[in-house]
Design an enzyme around this catalytic site. Structure first.
Site, short mmCIF file in Angstrom:
data_model
loop_
_atom_site.label_atom_id
_atom_site.label_comp_id
_atom_site.label_asym_id
_atom_site.label_seq_id
_atom_site.Cartn_x
_atom_site.Cartn_y
_atom_site.Cartn_z
N ASP A 40 0.86 -1.18 0.00
CA ASP A 40 0.00 0.00 0.00
C ASP A 40 0.90 1.24 0.00
OD1 ASP A 40 -2.73 0.74 0.16
OD2 ASP A 40 -2.57 1.19 2.29
N TYR A 96 2.43 4.86 1.09
CA TYR A 96 2.45 5.61 2.34
C TYR A 96 1.27 6.58 2.36
CZ TYR A 96 7.31 3.96 2.74
OH TYR A 96 8.44 3.20 2.82
N HIS A 135 8.70 -9.74 6.26
CA HIS A 135 8.61 -8.33 5.89
C HIS A 135 9.66 -7.53 6.67
CE1 HIS A 135 6.88 -4.32 5.29
NE2 HIS A 135 6.26 -4.84 4.25
#
Length: 223
Positions: free
Chosen positions: A66, A68, A188
């Site tokens: 997504d 920022y 991640h």
């Protein structure tokens, strides 16, 4: 939406722009603007990942989730922020791994345009977001579009390195032909998960070893 996109991508993605989900995306963004909602990245940068990394030059894909959602951060490249903007925590950890992996000094900029112009597609699976509302555009059609983009890359290119960090990105593995591409998976780089396998993954040196083995110029990872 008037799609201003680099010529080699425009040719490859033309069928996608005709699909119903793209009309849905366009309509949603028009509605958001009519309601005076602030959307990131700014219009000219929505397709920045494609414009900075022509399809013909593509060697590596780094998939983000997504954009920022805070002012001044999103620039249409996953994990990247403009010069002068504080480096976000996940990118700080990416730099730490680069330092450990290849000895690269820790950069002072979070702008990854230099990666993009070398053939690293910095693609967010969702390409817009409403200000201060993470994942606010996750269900407007972007995911269908970028899933198709990944399949186009898989089908039409060979020997691309896909860096899939975290569970979300790793779900995209089913879209990639592992017999003709290199898939590298790790946790991640977020501070919440980097210690679970991102640190020490050596993805950057592994990427360059693979590119070199397939007669491609390795990436200079210093931004």
């Amino acid at each position: 939406m008037d799609v201003k996109i680099e010529a080699s991508w425009k040719k490859m993605l033309a069928p996608l722009f005709e699909k119903p989900y793209f009309s849905q995306i366009t309509a949603h963004l028009k509605t958001e603007r009519a309601l005076n909602r602030t959307i990131y990245p700014k219009g000219a940068f929505i397709f920045n990942a494609f414009n900075q990394t022509p399809f013909d030059d593509l060697k590596v894909v780094i998939l983000g989730q997504d954009p920022y959602h805070n002012p001044g951060q999103a620039m249409g490249l996953s994990f990247s922020v403009p010069d002068g903007v504080k480096i976000p925590p996940s990118l700080v950890n990416i730099y730490k791994e680069l330092n450990k992996d290849i000895g690269m000094p820790i950069p002072t900029t979070g702008n990854l345009t230099k990666w993009a112009t070398q053939g690293v597609l910095l693609l967010n699976a969702v390409m817009t977001v409403r200000e201060n509302e993470p994942a606010s555009h996750s269900k407007i059609g972007w995911m269908d579009f970028t899933n198709d983009v990944i399949q186009v890359i898989s089908n039409e290119k060979s020997n691309v390195v896909f860096l899939l960090w975290g569970n979300f990105a790793q779900q995209k593995q089913v879209l990639i032909d592992a017999t003709k591409h290199k898939i590298l998976k790790a946790a991640h780089p977020s501070p919440l998960s980097a210690h679970n396998g991102f640190f020490g993954c050596k993805h950057f040196s592994d990427t360059n070893l693979y590119l070199t083995a397939h007669h491609k110029t390795p990436i200079d990872w210093m931004p």
